[in-house]
Design an enzyme around this catalytic site. Sequence first.
Site, PDB file in Angstrom:
ATOM      1  N   LYS A 132       0.812  -1.216   0.000  1.00 32.83           N
ATOM      2  CA  LYS A 132       0.000   0.000   0.000  1.00 32.83           C
ATOM      3  C   LYS A 132       0.851   1.273   0.000  1.00 32.83           C
ATOM      4  O   LYS A 132       0.519   2.238  -0.681  1.00 32.83           O
ATOM      5  CB  LYS A 132      -0.908  -0.027   1.231  1.00 32.83           C
ATOM      6  CG  LYS A 132      -1.996   1.004   1.241  1.00 32.83           C
ATOM      7  CD  LYS A 132      -3.120   0.580   2.180  1.00 32.83           C
ATOM      8  CE  LYS A 132      -2.647   0.337   3.603  1.00 32.83           C
ATOM      9  NZ  LYS A 132      -2.555   1.585   4.380  1.00 32.83           N
ATOM     10  N   ARG A 136     -10.352   4.246   9.324  1.00 34.93           N
ATOM     11  CA  ARG A 136     -10.099   2.918   9.861  1.00 34.93           C
ATOM     12  C   ARG A 136     -11.360   2.315  10.469  1.00 34.93           C
ATOM     13  O   ARG A 136     -11.409   1.117  10.737  1.00 34.93           O
ATOM     14  CB  ARG A 136      -9.009   3.020  10.938  1.00 34.93           C
ATOM     15  CG  ARG A 136      -8.043   1.862  10.938  1.00 34.93           C
ATOM     16  CD  ARG A 136      -6.979   2.055  11.984  1.00 34.93           C
ATOM     17  NE  ARG A 136      -5.842   2.827  11.508  1.00 34.93           N
ATOM     18  CZ  ARG A 136      -4.854   2.324  10.774  1.00 34.93           C
ATOM     19  NH1 ARG A 136      -4.869   1.052  10.419  1.00 34.93           N
ATOM     20  NH2 ARG A 136      -3.858   3.066  10.387  1.00 34.93           N
ATOM     21  N   ARG A 166       9.941 -12.270   5.277  1.00 31.29           N
ATOM     22  CA  ARG A 166      10.860 -11.119   5.332  1.00 31.29           C
ATOM     23  C   ARG A 166      12.038 -11.378   6.265  1.00 31.29           C
ATOM     24  O   ARG A 166      11.866 -11.868   7.385  1.00 31.29           O
ATOM     25  CB  ARG A 166      10.116  -9.877   5.836  1.00 31.29           C
ATOM     26  CG  ARG A 166       9.163  -9.320   4.833  1.00 31.29           C
ATOM     27  CD  ARG A 166       8.944  -7.850   5.057  1.00 31.29           C
ATOM     28  NE  ARG A 166       8.230  -7.597   6.301  1.00 31.29           N
ATOM     29  CZ  ARG A 166       7.368  -6.592   6.442  1.00 31.29           C
ATOM     30  NH1 ARG A 166       7.108  -5.775   5.436  1.00 31.29           N
ATOM     31  NH2 ARG A 166       6.767  -6.402   7.598  1.00 31.29           N
ATOM     32  N   ARG A 206      12.016  -9.740  11.963  1.00 32.01           N
ATOM     33  CA  ARG A 206      11.393  -8.866  12.961  1.00 32.01           C
ATOM     34  C   ARG A 206      10.403  -9.663  13.793  1.00 32.01           C
ATOM     35  O   ARG A 206       9.715 -10.541  13.275  1.00 32.01           O
ATOM     36  CB  ARG A 206      10.611  -7.761  12.243  1.00 32.01           C
ATOM     37  CG  ARG A 206      11.384  -6.491  12.052  1.00 32.01           C
ATOM     38  CD  ARG A 206      10.596  -5.465  11.286  1.00 32.01           C
ATOM     39  NE  ARG A 206       9.131  -5.640  11.365  1.00 32.01           N
ATOM     40  CZ  ARG A 206       8.266  -4.807  10.817  1.00 32.01           C
ATOM     41  NH1 ARG A 206       8.699  -3.757  10.145  1.00 32.01           N
ATOM     42  NH2 ARG A 206       6.972  -5.018  10.897  1.00 32.01           N
ATOM     43  N   ARG A 221      -2.058 -10.121  13.340  1.00 30.43           N
ATOM     44  CA  ARG A 221      -2.139  -8.793  12.711  1.00 30.43           C
ATOM     45  C   ARG A 221      -3.176  -8.811  11.595  1.00 30.43           C
ATOM     46  O   ARG A 221      -3.958  -7.876  11.434  1.00 30.43           O
ATOM     47  CB  ARG A 221      -0.778  -8.393  12.110  1.00 30.43           C
ATOM     48  CG  ARG A 221       0.244  -7.944  13.120  1.00 30.43           C
ATOM     49  CD  ARG A 221       1.637  -7.885  12.516  1.00 30.43           C
ATOM     50  NE  ARG A 221       1.782  -6.823  11.515  1.00 30.43           N
ATOM     51  CZ  ARG A 221       2.779  -6.776  10.625  1.00 30.43           C
ATOM     52  NH1 ARG A 221       3.700  -7.729  10.589  1.00 30.43           N
ATOM     53  NH2 ARG A 221       2.854  -5.793   9.777  1.00 30.43           N
TER      54      ARG A 221
END
Length: 232
Positions: A27, A102, A141, A174, A185
């Site tokens: 995004k 949101r 990642r 991370r 999440r």
Amino acid sequence: MENRLKSYGPGAPGRVVVLLGPPGSGKGTQGLYLAEILSVPVISTGEILRAECARETASGRALRQLLADGGLASDETVNRLVAARLSGGECGNGCVLDGYPRTVAQAAFLNDLLAELGFGEPMVLHLDVAAEELTRRLTGRRQCPACGHLYNVYFRPPRRSGVCDWDGEALVQRADDREEIVRQRLAIYEGTTKPVIDFYRAGDYRRVMAGQSEAEVREAIQEALLLPVAAG
Ligand SMILES: [Zn+2]
């Protein structure tokens, strides 16, 4: 059918684009691209909140304290800050909103605000990615702690597994990219965003499948901008 790209191009009457997409949908990058095509700024909630926190005013200090204590900015606070930014000259030609609205309450506030400011209803661009693809993007990642280079074990692996191509440092993941956290999440995103998407479905809502390469997504965004406005 009317070709609507004109309505979003440079020099056209200002339109506001609401960009929706989960973490890992690209995004941020695509928002910048979209803003460039439309010659408008990207207004992100993260940036607005950081700017407010940096101010030495009573409300700036109060927000700083709230966020430092792990709190979330209220709808009222976010609405007020977004309203101030959208009323400014910078957004006279429209803007791309990233991270806002949101909640359904924020979306309803935005509709009223845009009408008040003389904008049309927002165009909603939804970058949609299948959950499995998102999970791979996020859990794959890895970053080099020395030079900051980013890898993805599925899509952009280092030449030697677990080691930076540039300096041989051991790559790290991370904490919030671990699978369990990623699933949490995404579940939170799904729970909060779905009602906002449902709110917008009757309006000018356009979905772009964003589980492809960056270039393919750019092309899909261009195509989505050319679609006629949905009736109703
Ligand atoms: Zn490195």
